[in-house]
Scaffold this motif. Structure first.
Motif, PDB file in Angstrom:
ATOM      1  N   LEU A  35       1.036  -1.364   0.471  1.00 33.46           N
ATOM      2  CA  LEU A  35      -0.057   0.462  -0.164  1.00 33.46           C
ATOM      3  C   LEU A  35       1.050   0.935   0.005  1.00 33.46           C
ATOM      4  O   LEU A  35       0.506   2.600  -0.646  1.00 33.46           O
ATOM      5  CB  LEU A  35      -0.782  -0.111   1.340  1.00 33.46           C
ATOM      6  CG  LEU A  35      -2.514  -0.755   1.374  1.00 33.46           C
ATOM      7  CD1 LEU A  35      -2.969  -0.836   2.416  1.00 33.46           C
ATOM      8  CD2 LEU A  35      -3.449  -0.375  -0.073  1.00 33.46           C
ATOM      9  N   VAL A  36       1.822   1.322   1.326  1.00 34.19           N
ATOM     10  CA  VAL A  36       2.557   2.776   0.479  1.00 34.19           C
ATOM     11  C   VAL A  36       4.104   2.516   0.138  1.00 34.19           C
ATOM     12  O   VAL A  36       4.013   4.110  -0.556  1.00 34.19           O
ATOM     13  CB  VAL A  36       3.675   2.771   2.445  1.00 34.19           C
ATOM     14  CG1 VAL A  36       4.981   3.424   2.410  1.00 34.19           C
ATOM     15  CG2 VAL A  36       2.794   2.797   3.804  1.00 34.19           C
ATOM     16  N   LYS A  84       0.463   6.350  12.315  1.00 32.93           N
ATOM     17  CA  LYS A  84      -0.257   6.150  13.243  1.00 32.93           C
ATOM     18  C   LYS A  84      -1.007   5.850  13.381  1.00 32.93           C
ATOM     19  O   LYS A  84      -2.316   6.922  13.057  1.00 32.93           O
ATOM     20  CB  LYS A  84      -0.192   6.775  14.798  1.00 32.93           C
ATOM     21  CG  LYS A  84      -0.074   5.815  15.745  1.00 32.93           C
ATOM     22  CD  LYS A  84       0.003   7.274  16.603  1.00 32.93           C
ATOM     23  CE  LYS A  84      -0.269   6.457  18.467  1.00 32.93           C
ATOM     24  NZ  LYS A  84       0.143   7.552  19.150  1.00 32.93           N
ATOM     25  N   LYS A  85      -1.780   4.198  13.164  1.00 31.04           N
ATOM     26  CA  LYS A  85      -3.425   3.970  12.958  1.00 31.04           C
ATOM     27  C   LYS A  85      -3.625   3.450  13.698  1.00 31.04           C
ATOM     28  O   LYS A  85      -3.284   1.934  13.942  1.00 31.04           O
ATOM     29  CB  LYS A  85      -3.704   3.882  11.687  1.00 31.04           C
ATOM     30  CG  LYS A  85      -4.762   3.748  10.868  1.00 31.04           C
ATOM     31  CD  LYS A  85      -5.772   4.778  11.103  1.00 31.04           C
ATOM     32  CE  LYS A  85      -6.633   4.892  10.196  1.00 31.04           C
ATOM     33  NZ  LYS A  85      -7.902   5.541   9.569  1.00 31.04           N
ATOM     34  N   GLU A  86      -4.926   3.039  14.743  1.00 33.24           N
ATOM     35  CA  GLU A  86      -5.386   1.668  15.454  1.00 33.24           C
ATOM     36  C   GLU A  86      -4.870  -0.060  14.810  1.00 33.24           C
ATOM     37  O   GLU A  86      -5.496   0.461  13.733  1.00 33.24           O
ATOM     38  CB  GLU A  86      -6.321   1.859  16.310  1.00 33.24           C
ATOM     39  CG  GLU A  86      -6.596   1.383  17.167  1.00 33.24           C
ATOM     40  CD  GLU A  86      -6.457   1.767  18.386  1.00 33.24           C
ATOM     41  OE1 GLU A  86      -5.365   0.714  19.423  1.00 33.24           O
ATOM     42  OE2 GLU A  86      -5.761   3.118  18.506  1.00 33.24           O
ATOM     43  N   VAL A 106       7.039  12.790   1.511  1.00 33.89           N
ATOM     44  CA  VAL A 106       6.657  11.557   1.231  1.00 33.89           C
ATOM     45  C   VAL A 106       5.883  11.320   2.973  1.00 33.89           C
ATOM     46  O   VAL A 106       4.695  11.156   3.159  1.00 33.89           O
ATOM     47  CB  VAL A 106       8.172  10.372   1.671  1.00 33.89           C
ATOM     48  CG1 VAL A 106       7.462  10.015   2.400  1.00 33.89           C
ATOM     49  CG2 VAL A 106       9.019  10.604   0.416  1.00 33.89           C
ATOM     50  N   ILE A 107       6.414  12.234   3.796  1.00 31.91           N
ATOM     51  CA  ILE A 107       5.527  12.277   4.968  1.00 31.91           C
ATOM     52  C   ILE A 107       4.351  12.948   5.368  1.00 31.91           C
ATOM     53  O   ILE A 107       3.446  12.000   5.812  1.00 31.91           O
ATOM     54  CB  ILE A 107       6.460  13.007   6.517  1.00 31.91           C
ATOM     55  CG1 ILE A 107       7.914  12.397   6.433  1.00 31.91           C
ATOM     56  CG2 ILE A 107       6.079  13.169   7.355  1.00 31.91           C
ATOM     57  CD1 ILE A 107       9.174  13.100   7.443  1.00 31.91           C
ATOM     58  N   LEU A 113      -2.504   9.306   4.063  1.00 33.90           N
ATOM     59  CA  LEU A 113      -2.878   7.718   3.751  1.00 33.90           C
ATOM     60  C   LEU A 113      -2.615   7.070   5.037  1.00 33.90           C
ATOM     61  O   LEU A 113      -4.558   6.290   5.133  1.00 33.90           O
ATOM     62  CB  LEU A 113      -1.319   7.162   3.705  1.00 33.90           C
ATOM     63  CG  LEU A 113      -1.932   5.761   3.077  1.00 33.90           C
ATOM     64  CD1 LEU A 113      -3.329   5.228   2.262  1.00 33.90           C
ATOM     65  CD2 LEU A 113      -0.921   4.773   2.711  1.00 33.90           C
ATOM     66  N   SER A 114      -2.626   7.477   6.025  1.00 36.23           N
ATOM     67  CA  SER A 114      -2.650   6.895   7.678  1.00 36.23           C
ATOM     68  C   SER A 114      -3.841   7.535   7.916  1.00 36.23           C
ATOM     69  O   SER A 114      -5.085   6.625   8.372  1.00 36.23           O
ATOM     70  CB  SER A 114      -1.923   7.823   8.972  1.00 36.23           C
ATOM     71  OG  SER A 114      -2.171   7.079   9.981  1.00 36.23           O
ATOM     72  N   GLY A 115      -4.828   8.849   7.681  1.00 39.99           N
ATOM     73  CA  GLY A 115      -6.533   9.791   7.421  1.00 39.99           C
ATOM     74  C   GLY A 115      -7.375   8.789   6.786  1.00 39.99           C
ATOM     75  O   GLY A 115      -8.530   8.828   6.929  1.00 39.99           O
ATOM     76  N   LEU A 116      -6.478   8.348   5.687  1.00 36.38           N
ATOM     77  CA  LEU A 116      -7.537   7.605   4.588  1.00 36.38           C
ATOM     78  C   LEU A 116      -8.143   6.149   5.514  1.00 36.38           C
ATOM     79  O   LEU A 116      -9.502   5.877   4.949  1.00 36.38           O
ATOM     80  CB  LEU A 116      -7.337   7.532   3.520  1.00 36.38           C
ATOM     81  CG  LEU A 116      -6.281   9.162   2.956  1.00 36.38           C
ATOM     82  CD1 LEU A 116      -6.423   9.638   1.071  1.00 36.38           C
ATOM     83  CD2 LEU A 116      -8.600   9.649   2.589  1.00 36.38           C
TER      84      LEU A 116
END
Length: 149
Positions: A35-36, A84-86, A106-107, A113-116
């Motif tokens: 994914l990343v 950071k994602k649960e 990048v960051i 992506l973490s939020g999506l």
């Protein structure tokens, strides 16, 4: 006098550097890498390379410049958490993505992506990969279906 200009010269270009991402080789981390790596390439143009930790801790990989980013199940004592994602492995950044101008985007892309990315969707992707689906194809299809690319 002009013959020196005709000789081939090796040099580094402004583009083309790769980001090294440390992972442990688990299905969860292989899925996250797929994914990343696709998301970073599509959003920033930056290529990534998987670096397997082979027993090293995520903190060692980041502090010893073995990896620019590292996936970890728990936050290590070194590095800056940029994803950071649960219920999804964390992504910790070493120095290069934070200070090298060619990695400026990048960051922010990882934070977006973490939020999506919902944890439930990530779990479904991990299950598909664990069942034999190719990680990169599965990740690309998922990202395309969400319109995130």
């Amino acid at each position: 006098m002009f013959t020196g200009l005709l000789l081939p010269v090796a040099g580094d270009g402004c583009f083309g550097s790769k980001l090294f991402i440390g992972l442990d080789g688990s299905v969860r981390q292989e899925t996250l890498y797929a994914l990343v790596s696709i998301y970073i390439k599509e959003k920033t143009g930056t290529e990534t390379v998987a670096v397997y930790l082979d027993g090293a801790t995520p903190a060692e990989a980041v502090t010893k410049d073995r990896a620019d980013l590292v996936f970890c199940e728990n936050i290590p004592p070194a590095g800056r958490v940029v994803f950071k994602k649960e219920e999804i492995p964390f992504i910790v950044s070493g120095e290069r993505p934070q200070s090298d101008l060619q990695f400026t985007l990048v960051i922010p892309a990882l934070k977006k992506l973490s939020g999506l990315l919902p944890a439930d969707d990530f779990s479904s992707l991990v299950q598909a990969v664990a069942s034999g689906a190719p990680p990169l194809a599965t990740a690309r299809e998922f990202l395309d279906s969400r319109g995130w690319l």
